[in-house]
Design an enzyme around this catalytic site. Structure first.
Site, PDB file in Angstrom:
ATOM      1  N   CYS A   2     -35.867 -21.117   2.463  1.00 11.75           N
ATOM      2  CA  CYS A   2     -36.255 -21.915   3.361  1.00 11.75           C
ATOM      3  C   CYS A   2     -36.469 -23.391   2.993  1.00 11.75           C
ATOM      4  O   CYS A   2     -36.872 -23.682   1.762  1.00 11.75           O
ATOM      5  CB  CYS A   2     -37.564 -21.566   4.230  1.00 11.75           C
ATOM      6  SG  CYS A   2     -37.383 -19.728   4.767  1.00 11.75           S
ATOM      7  N   ARG A  27     -30.784 -25.473   2.441  1.00  9.34           N
ATOM      8  CA  ARG A  27     -31.523 -24.388   2.081  1.00  9.34           C
ATOM      9  C   ARG A  27     -31.741 -23.170   2.903  1.00  9.34           C
ATOM     10  O   ARG A  27     -31.904 -22.030   2.526  1.00  9.34           O
ATOM     11  CB  ARG A  27     -33.022 -24.941   1.599  1.00  9.34           C
ATOM     12  CG  ARG A  27     -32.989 -26.016   0.599  1.00  9.34           C
ATOM     13  CD  ARG A  27     -34.601 -26.570   0.489  1.00  9.34           C
ATOM     14  NE  ARG A  27     -35.354 -25.484  -0.216  1.00  9.34           N
ATOM     15  CZ  ARG A  27     -35.671 -25.312  -1.487  1.00  9.34           C
ATOM     16  NH1 ARG A  27     -34.937 -25.967  -2.379  1.00  9.34           N
ATOM     17  NH2 ARG A  27     -36.364 -24.341  -1.878  1.00  9.34           N
ATOM     18  N   TRP A  73     -34.347 -19.418   6.540  1.00  7.70           N
ATOM     19  CA  TRP A  73     -33.382 -18.429   6.211  1.00  7.70           C
ATOM     20  C   TRP A  73     -34.215 -17.132   6.399  1.00  7.70           C
ATOM     21  O   TRP A  73     -34.911 -16.890   5.550  1.00  7.70           O
ATOM     22  CB  TRP A  73     -32.701 -18.672   4.827  1.00  7.70           C
ATOM     23  CG  TRP A  73     -31.586 -17.591   4.538  1.00  7.70           C
ATOM     24  CD1 TRP A  73     -30.409 -17.570   4.790  1.00  7.70           C
ATOM     25  CD2 TRP A  73     -31.714 -16.701   3.539  1.00  7.70           C
ATOM     26  NE1 TRP A  73     -29.682 -16.586   4.224  1.00  7.70           N
ATOM     27  CE2 TRP A  73     -30.611 -15.909   3.493  1.00  7.70           C
ATOM     28  CE3 TRP A  73     -32.832 -16.018   2.852  1.00  7.70           C
ATOM     29  CZ2 TRP A  73     -30.333 -14.843   2.668  1.00  7.70           C
ATOM     30  CZ3 TRP A  73     -32.587 -14.977   2.148  1.00  7.70           C
ATOM     31  CH2 TRP A  73     -31.341 -14.243   1.930  1.00  7.70           C
ATOM     32  N   ASN A  99     -42.153 -20.738   2.605  1.00  3.58           N
ATOM     33  CA  ASN A  99     -41.003 -20.590   2.151  1.00  3.58           C
ATOM     34  C   ASN A  99     -41.318 -19.261   1.093  1.00  3.58           C
ATOM     35  O   ASN A  99     -42.059 -19.349   0.341  1.00  3.58           O
ATOM     36  CB  ASN A  99     -40.521 -21.448   1.416  1.00  3.58           C
ATOM     37  CG  ASN A  99     -39.018 -21.061   0.731  1.00  3.58           C
ATOM     38  OD1 ASN A  99     -38.437 -20.182   0.978  1.00  3.58           O
ATOM     39  ND2 ASN A  99     -38.640 -21.706  -0.593  1.00  3.58           N
ATOM     40  N   GLY A 100     -40.884 -18.035   1.347  1.00  4.08           N
ATOM     41  CA  GLY A 100     -41.061 -16.824   0.440  1.00  4.08           C
ATOM     42  C   GLY A 100     -41.331 -15.475   1.435  1.00  4.08           C
ATOM     43  O   GLY A 100     -40.850 -15.708   2.317  1.00  4.08           O
ATOM     44  N   GLU A 485     -14.589 -16.056  -9.434  1.00  4.71           N
ATOM     45  CA  GLU A 485     -15.279 -16.907  -8.874  1.00  4.71           C
ATOM     46  C   GLU A 485     -14.299 -17.418  -7.646  1.00  4.71           C
ATOM     47  O   GLU A 485     -14.902 -17.953  -6.666  1.00  4.71           O
ATOM     48  CB  GLU A 485     -15.304 -18.203  -9.801  1.00  4.71           C
ATOM     49  CG  GLU A 485     -15.796 -19.438  -9.404  1.00  4.71           C
ATOM     50  CD  GLU A 485     -16.990 -19.278  -8.651  1.00  4.71           C
ATOM     51  OE1 GLU A 485     -17.840 -18.394  -8.804  1.00  4.71           O
ATOM     52  OE2 GLU A 485     -17.490 -20.433  -7.941  1.00  4.71           O
ATOM     53  N   LYS A 489     -15.743 -17.903  -3.547  1.00  2.39           N
ATOM     54  CA  LYS A 489     -15.403 -19.126  -2.903  1.00  2.39           C
ATOM     55  C   LYS A 489     -14.736 -19.036  -1.599  1.00  2.39           C
ATOM     56  O   LYS A 489     -15.162 -19.265  -0.558  1.00  2.39           O
ATOM     57  CB  LYS A 489     -14.593 -20.244  -3.744  1.00  2.39           C
ATOM     58  CG  LYS A 489     -15.252 -20.815  -5.046  1.00  2.39           C
ATOM     59  CD  LYS A 489     -16.392 -21.691  -4.639  1.00  2.39           C
ATOM     60  CE  LYS A 489     -17.857 -21.278  -4.632  1.00  2.39           C
ATOM     61  NZ  LYS A 489     -18.673 -20.677  -5.727  1.00  2.39           N
ATOM     62  N   GLU A 492     -17.061 -16.665   0.654  1.00  2.09           N
ATOM     63  CA  GLU A 492     -18.427 -17.223   1.271  1.00  2.09           C
ATOM     64  C   GLU A 492     -18.205 -18.323   2.231  1.00  2.09           C
ATOM     65  O   GLU A 492     -19.181 -18.446   2.718  1.00  2.09           O
ATOM     66  CB  GLU A 492     -19.305 -17.598  -0.080  1.00  2.09           C
ATOM     67  CG  GLU A 492     -18.936 -18.695  -0.685  1.00  2.09           C
ATOM     68  CD  GLU A 492     -19.975 -18.972  -1.923  1.00  2.09           C
ATOM     69  OE1 GLU A 492     -21.206 -18.658  -1.463  1.00  2.09           O
ATOM     70  OE2 GLU A 492     -19.701 -19.405  -2.956  1.00  2.09           O
ATOM     71  N   HIS A 508      -5.286   0.482 -11.854  1.00  2.00           N
ATOM     72  CA  HIS A 508      -6.302   1.533 -11.754  1.00  2.00           C
ATOM     73  C   HIS A 508      -6.909   1.684 -10.149  1.00  2.00           C
ATOM     74  O   HIS A 508      -7.890   2.145 -10.258  1.00  2.00           O
ATOM     75  CB  HIS A 508      -7.171   1.544 -12.924  1.00  2.00           C
ATOM     76  CG  HIS A 508      -6.669   1.527 -14.083  1.00  2.00           C
ATOM     77  ND1 HIS A 508      -6.414   2.640 -15.102  1.00  2.00           N
ATOM     78  CD2 HIS A 508      -6.239   0.270 -14.949  1.00  2.00           C
ATOM     79  CE1 HIS A 508      -5.789   2.132 -16.141  1.00  2.00           C
ATOM     80  NE2 HIS A 508      -5.907   1.078 -16.013  1.00  2.00           N
ATOM     81  N   LYS A 607     -28.718 -22.016  -0.139  1.00  3.48           N
ATOM     82  CA  LYS A 607     -28.295 -22.569  -1.043  1.00  3.48           C
ATOM     83  C   LYS A 607     -28.860 -21.938  -2.545  1.00  3.48           C
ATOM     84  O   LYS A 607     -28.208 -21.765  -3.545  1.00  3.48           O
ATOM     85  CB  LYS A 607     -28.435 -23.976  -1.252  1.00  3.48           C
ATOM     86  CG  LYS A 607     -27.987 -25.055  -2.463  1.00  3.48           C
ATOM     87  CD  LYS A 607     -26.562 -24.835  -2.717  1.00  3.48           C
ATOM     88  CE  LYS A 607     -26.160 -25.522  -4.013  1.00  3.48           C
ATOM     89  NZ  LYS A 607     -24.812 -25.021  -4.584  1.00  3.48           N
TER      90      LYS A 607
HETATM   91  C1  AGP Z   1     -22.121 -19.396  -5.299  1.00  2.91           C
HETATM   92  O1  AGP Z   1     -21.314 -20.244  -4.528  1.00  2.91           O
HETATM   93  C2  AGP Z   1     -23.334 -19.109  -4.092  1.00  2.91           C
HETATM   94  N1  AGP Z   1     -23.738 -20.152  -3.486  1.00  2.91           N
HETATM   95  C3  AGP Z   1     -24.358 -18.019  -4.908  1.00  2.91           C
HETATM   96  O2  AGP Z   1     -23.665 -17.182  -5.325  1.00  2.91           O
HETATM   97  C4  AGP Z   1     -25.033 -18.911  -5.972  1.00  2.91           C
HETATM   98  O3  AGP Z   1     -24.416 -19.161  -7.198  1.00  2.91           O
HETATM   99  C5  AGP Z   1     -26.185 -17.755  -6.545  1.00  2.91           C
HETATM  100  O4  AGP Z   1     -27.089 -17.529  -5.402  1.00  2.91           O
HETATM  101  C6  AGP Z   1     -26.971 -18.238  -7.852  1.00  2.91           C
HETATM  102  O5  AGP Z   1     -27.762 -19.417  -7.491  1.00  2.91           O
HETATM  103  P1  AGP Z   1     -28.369 -20.299  -8.721  1.00  2.91           P
HETATM  104  O6  AGP Z   1     -27.144 -20.732  -9.588  1.00  2.91           O
HETATM  105  O7  AGP Z   1     -28.880 -21.440  -7.821  1.00  2.91           O
HETATM  106  O8  AGP Z   1     -29.482 -19.446  -9.483  1.00  2.91           O
END
Ligand code: AGP
Length: 612
Positions: A2, A27, A73, A99-100, A485, A489, A492, A508, A607
């Site tokens: 958050c 966030r 969040w 936040n937590g 990766e 992308k 997400e 496999h 984020k």
């Molecule tokens: C990647 O596009 C995502 N936003 C997510 O997988 C991110 O890489 C992951 O949460 C790790 O975050 P960090 O690098 O801030 O630890």
């Protein structure tokens, strides 16, 4: 995760809070809320974006010079107006943002209900507000002492700010395992999850430590104590973060801006760390520990998401160039499986935000087991950068788009410097190859520019693929993590199911998925195993799949076999991921946009995941 922002000073708090929430929206953005104190607590909360909150707030009297704001969040309780923060005490005297996660909130809630407290939300946070109220009223404690007593009973992670209707001249903040920054202005103070809502007003900040409690007075004084009521002295830091770094600067989305920043950010990640004319590479963070790192029995990487993909590339880099055994672990798995780690091991934690809860926990475990812990982090002053024994910042600048792009290539740049540096020092690469690698690395930013010039072709291909229901990304060697990766992308931000796989492994099982409805994206720039990737493409073509390939420029053979082809400049094989990922970033961006998705704030995501 958050976002938290709070203000006390001589200006109207509302405009500062609402703008701060917009900067923090990356966030977490399933709901937002604020409280302004103007004789009474005026609390406004709305599901959805900060813009919804803004509309609602203007229907209320939000005048006042003390306020708190929150973007959520959700962890406990669905995203709706009731569960949005702030949460107020039962007597409506205090208002709190958090936040937590309070792990033991259910036990505390039952105890409070037994003595007459009633709750209106499903959240863990509301329990904190009532617990503070209980200490304030039953024990007649000051707000600060009531907060301390409540936090002594709370188990879990928190960054909170609390204000009290009966005392308009203070705000109290506290943190444990979630970030909280104090902004020190001219007769005004800010508390926030990070510096982004503060930097417009002051670059003077104090990063609070775990178990710190700060009481900020309107008269311009503040004191920081810990849970044991001991005074804590922290230096005021001056940030060099600039406001324009937080703006879109003419790009439609932060993600697009950050993709196009990569020639610059990769250069920034190398600045002062490489010189091909004089023939050296250095990572200052490694220097004091270089012997221990060079002679490590193993290097264990701990990370999540995109950062975990960087770690996978690092496994290929370090084992090939420095011949040190490498293991790559999901931080969330490493922290719970009682791993065998000793002082002979070096653990490298990779994190853009520096706040990812699982990665923080993995670091604590590694330290308990005696390993040297190295951090590769983007956000300056973040928790991971402060609890690791040593480390290197990647200097990619603020990454606002939830989908990580420039941080990935900056992580790869630093990891490549690490591998080259270690290989050179250990003599596992000869001096000719060492020079070839550092010249090639210095040339990467210009080559990234060349790849970005293919945006129109990539946008056209995106138009051809935007309605696909699934996608398979295949790569070998260094390009296998790039396949993962690329798939992440796409997943997400466009919500299309996609999988990354080692190209050879496709036989496999996943080959059963191949038909005319399964587009397959090959990252096929390999020099080694080139013939193998050719046969993998043939296997897929034979089953009528649509083939999109990323190839080294001039590769006619694979181009002829593919339905669509994107050429990237040639480079040394260990550096390929720095180039081959760029088309995949743009492809996912354009597809998501064509599907009407929210590219910068994809659904369900945040984020940085600062909770388990
Ligand atoms: C990647 O596009 C995502 N936003 C997510 O997988 C991110 O890489 C992951 O949460 C790790 O975050 P960090 O690098 O801030 O630890």
């Amino acid at each position: 995760m958050c976002g938290i922002v709070a203000y006390i000073g001589n200006k109207p708090a509302y405009p500062i809070i609402i703008e701060g929430l917009k900067r923090l929206e990356y966030r977490g953005y399933d709901s937002a809320g604020l409280t302004i104190l103007n004789g009474d607590l005026v609390t406004v909360k709305k599901k959805g974006k900060v813009s919804n909150l803004e509309e609602e707030s203007l229907l209320n009297n939000v005048d006042g010079t003390l306020g708190i704001g929150h973007t959520r969040w959700a962890t406990h309780g669905k995203p709706d107006d009731i569960n949005a923060h702030p949460h107020n005490s039962g007597n409506n005297r205090i208002s709190l943002i958090h936040n937590g996660i309070i792990e033991n909130y259910a036990v505390l809630k039952k105890a409070l209900e037994r003595i007459g407290h009633t709750f209106i939300s499903e959240t863990d946070t509301e329990v904190l507000a009532h617990l503070i109220e209980e200490y304030q009223t039953r024990d007649n404690l000051s707000l600060t002492d009531a907060v301390r007593s409540a936090l002594e009973r709370a188990v879990g992670a928190y960054a909170i700010v609390v204000i009290d209707k009966n005392d308009p001249n203070i705000m109290v903040g506290a943190r444990k395992s979630s970030p909280l920054v104090l902004g020190v202005g001219e007769d005004e103070y800010f508390l926030a999850s990070d510096a982004s809502p503060i930097i417009k007003y002051t670059n003077k900040v104090i990063y609070l430590n775990d178990e710190d409690i700060v009481t900020v007075h309107r008269d311009g004084t503040y004191e920081i104590k810990n849970l044991q009521n001991q005074v804590q002295n922290h230096a005021v830091q001056e940030l060099d973060l600039k406001l324009e770094e937080l703006e879109r600067e003419g790009y439609e989305h932060f993600m697009l801006k950050e993709i196009y920043q990569q020639p610059t950010t990769i250069k920034e990640s190398m600045r002062g760390r490489i010189n091909s004319e004089e023939g050296w590479v250095v990572l200052g963070g490694m220097t004091p520990f270089i012997k221990r790192i060079m002679n490590a029995k193993r290097i264990i990487f701990a990370a999540c998401g995109t950062s975990w993909h960087s770690a996978l590339v690092a496994e290929y880099l370090i084992e090939e160039l420095a011949r040190i055994p490498v293991e790559v672990e999901y931080a969330s798995e490493l922290r719970y499986r009682n791993p065998i780690i000793s002082e002979k091991d070096v653990v490298v934690a990779i994190s853009q935000s520096g706040e990812t809860a699982d990665t923080l926990a993995a670091i604590e475990l590694a330290k308990e087991k005696g390993a040297l812990v190295y951090g590769i982090v983007n956000v300056v002053g973040s928790s991971i950068s402060r609890i690791t024994d040593c480390g290197s910042y990647i200097h990619a600048g603020p990454e606002i788009g939830v989908a990580s792009t420039k941080a990935f290539t900056s992580q790869l740049t630093v990891l490549t410097l690490m591998a080259i540096n270690l290989g050179h020092l250990r003599g596992t690469i000869n001096s000719d190859y060492f020079h070839q690698l550092i010249i090639a690395l210095e040339n990467i930013p210009a080559k990234v520019e060349k790849v970005l010039q293919q945006n129109d072709l990539i946008k056209f291909i995106a138009g051809e693929l935007k309605d696909m229901m699934n996608a398979l990304y295949l790569g070998r060697g260094y390009n296998f993590p790039v396949a993962l990766e690329g798939a992440l992308k796409l997943k997400e931000i466009s919500y299309i199911h996609a999988e990354g796989y080692p190209a050879a492994e496709m036989k496999h099982g996943p080959i059963a998925l191949i038909d005319e409805n399964m587009p397959v994206i090959f990252i096929a720039t390999n020099k080694s195993a080139y013939d193998k990737i050719i046969s993998n493409i043939q296997e897929v073509k034979a089953r009528k799949a649509v083939v999109i390939s990323i190839v080294t420029e001039g590769d006619v053979k694979i181009k002829e076999m593919s339905d669509y082809c994107i050429e990237i400049p040639e480079t040394e094989e260990p550096l390929t991921p720095l180039l081959s990922v760029i088309p995949l970033q743009l492809l996912s961006y354009h597809i998501a946009l064509m599907r009407g998705c929210d590219v910068d704030q994809p659904r369900n995501l945040a984020k940085s995941v600062t909770v388990e």
